[in-house]
Design a protein around this motif. Structure first.
Motif, mmCIF file in Angstrom:
data_model
loop_
_atom_site.group_PDB
_atom_site.id
_atom_site.type_symbol
_atom_site.label_atom_id
_atom_site.label_comp_id
_atom_site.label_asym_id
_atom_site.label_seq_id
_atom_site.Cartn_x
_atom_site.Cartn_y
_atom_site.Cartn_z
ATOM 1 N N PRO A 1 1.650 1.398 -9.499
ATOM 2 C CA PRO A 1 2.775 2.069 -9.956
ATOM 3 C C PRO A 1 3.785 1.318 -10.822
ATOM 4 O O PRO A 1 4.145 0.215 -10.499
ATOM 5 C CB PRO A 1 3.488 2.463 -8.616
ATOM 6 C CG PRO A 1 2.221 2.228 -7.710
ATOM 7 C CD PRO A 1 1.515 1.215 -8.079
ATOM 8 N N LEU B 1 -6.035 -1.315 -6.336
ATOM 9 C CA LEU B 1 -5.994 -0.472 -7.587
ATOM 10 C C LEU B 1 -6.250 -1.262 -8.864
ATOM 11 O O LEU B 1 -6.388 -2.409 -8.945
ATOM 12 C CB LEU B 1 -4.626 0.152 -7.811
ATOM 13 C CG LEU B 1 -3.934 0.851 -6.848
ATOM 14 C CD1 LEU B 1 -2.542 1.047 -6.768
ATOM 15 C CD2 LEU B 1 -4.866 2.282 -6.330
ATOM 16 N N GLU B 2 -6.813 -0.748 -9.951
ATOM 17 C CA GLU B 2 -6.944 -1.149 -10.982
ATOM 18 C C GLU B 2 -5.483 -1.360 -11.847
ATOM 19 O O GLU B 2 -4.729 -0.704 -11.553
ATOM 20 C CB GLU B 2 -7.679 -0.134 -12.237
ATOM 21 C CG GLU B 2 -9.163 0.053 -11.810
ATOM 22 C CD GLU B 2 -10.126 -0.978 -12.200
ATOM 23 O OE1 GLU B 2 -9.779 -2.074 -12.759
ATOM 24 O OE2 GLU B 2 -11.326 -0.982 -11.888
ATOM 25 N N HIS B 3 -5.233 -2.477 -12.516
ATOM 26 C CA HIS B 3 -4.050 -2.880 -13.117
ATOM 27 C C HIS B 3 -3.296 -1.751 -13.721
ATOM 28 O O HIS B 3 -1.923 -1.554 -13.637
ATOM 29 C CB HIS B 3 -3.958 -3.922 -14.309
ATOM 30 C CG HIS B 3 -4.698 -3.406 -15.267
ATOM 31 N ND1 HIS B 3 -3.950 -2.899 -16.433
ATOM 32 C CD2 HIS B 3 -5.915 -3.644 -15.841
ATOM 33 C CE1 HIS B 3 -4.847 -2.826 -17.489
ATOM 34 N NE2 HIS B 3 -6.198 -2.878 -17.011
ATOM 35 N N TYR B 4 -3.993 -0.732 -14.291
ATOM 36 C CA TYR B 4 -3.380 0.471 -14.783
ATOM 37 C C TYR B 4 -2.997 1.541 -13.868
ATOM 38 O O TYR B 4 -1.970 2.452 -14.336
ATOM 39 C CB TYR B 4 -4.081 0.991 -16.068
ATOM 40 C CG TYR B 4 -5.847 1.286 -16.004
ATOM 41 C CD1 TYR B 4 -5.870 2.483 -14.805
ATOM 42 C CD2 TYR B 4 -6.474 0.339 -16.233
ATOM 43 C CE1 TYR B 4 -7.375 2.615 -14.606
ATOM 44 C CE2 TYR B 4 -7.681 0.578 -15.802
ATOM 45 C CZ TYR B 4 -8.097 1.705 -15.235
ATOM 46 O OH TYR B 4 -9.540 1.967 -14.732
ATOM 47 N N ASP B 5 -3.349 1.225 -12.729
ATOM 48 C CA ASP B 5 -2.883 2.399 -11.735
ATOM 49 C C ASP B 5 -1.931 1.809 -10.762
ATOM 50 O O ASP B 5 -1.327 2.728 -9.876
ATOM 51 C CB ASP B 5 -4.206 2.511 -10.778
ATOM 52 C CG ASP B 5 -5.148 3.481 -11.524
ATOM 53 O OD1 ASP B 5 -4.978 4.421 -12.323
ATOM 54 O OD2 ASP B 5 -6.277 3.312 -11.178
ATOM 55 N N GLU C 1 1.100 3.657 0.613
ATOM 56 C CA GLU C 1 -0.494 3.083 0.307
ATOM 57 C C GLU C 1 -0.383 1.668 0.485
ATOM 58 O O GLU C 1 0.394 0.991 0.547
ATOM 59 C CB GLU C 1 -0.604 3.480 -1.213
ATOM 60 C CG GLU C 1 -0.371 4.860 -1.729
ATOM 61 C CD GLU C 1 -1.541 5.785 -0.779
ATOM 62 O OE1 GLU C 1 -2.628 5.376 -0.533
ATOM 63 O OE2 GLU C 1 -0.976 6.905 -0.410
ATOM 64 N N THR D 1 -5.782 -5.526 -7.993
ATOM 65 C CA THR D 1 -4.652 -6.149 -8.934
ATOM 66 C C THR D 1 -3.590 -6.915 -8.121
ATOM 67 O O THR D 1 -3.130 -6.332 -7.138
ATOM 68 C CB THR D 1 -3.889 -5.069 -9.804
ATOM 69 O OG1 THR D 1 -5.067 -4.399 -10.563
ATOM 70 C CG2 THR D 1 -2.961 -5.735 -10.728
#
Length: 87
Positions: free
Chosen positions: A43, A37-41, A62, A17
């Motif tokens: 932060p 990460l996926e967009h929903y992950d 990270e 993302t």
């Protein structure tokens, strides 16, 4: 991230993302940010208020690619992920 997850990501660059930094890099030090990460992950703090962002970037450990363009951020993330495998 586990080594096998990093290797899988390096083969596919998925998930990734890329977001435009809300504060133009004042806290993150980059205009564009690439997360493995996926967009929903990603932060939520990345898009928080000033103090939230300050605290987030001081503590975030990270992998995240950074750049002046989305492509630069992705290339930086690939370099970072590759470095994690070769350690």
């Amino acid at each position: 991230m586990k080594t096998e997850d990093i290797k899988r990501w390096l083969r596919t660059n998925h998930p990734t993302t890329i977001v435009n930094d809300r504060y133009s890099g004042i806290y993150s030090e980059a205009q564009w940010l690439a997360f493995p990460l996926e967009h929903y992950d990603v932060p939520a703090e990345v898009d928080g208020d000033d103090m939230t962002c300050v605290d987030f970037w001081q503590d975030y450990a990270e992998p995240v690619g950074k750049g002046d363009t989305p492509d630069e951020a992705l290339r930086d993330l690939v370099t970072i992920m590759d470095g994690l495998v070769t350690k």
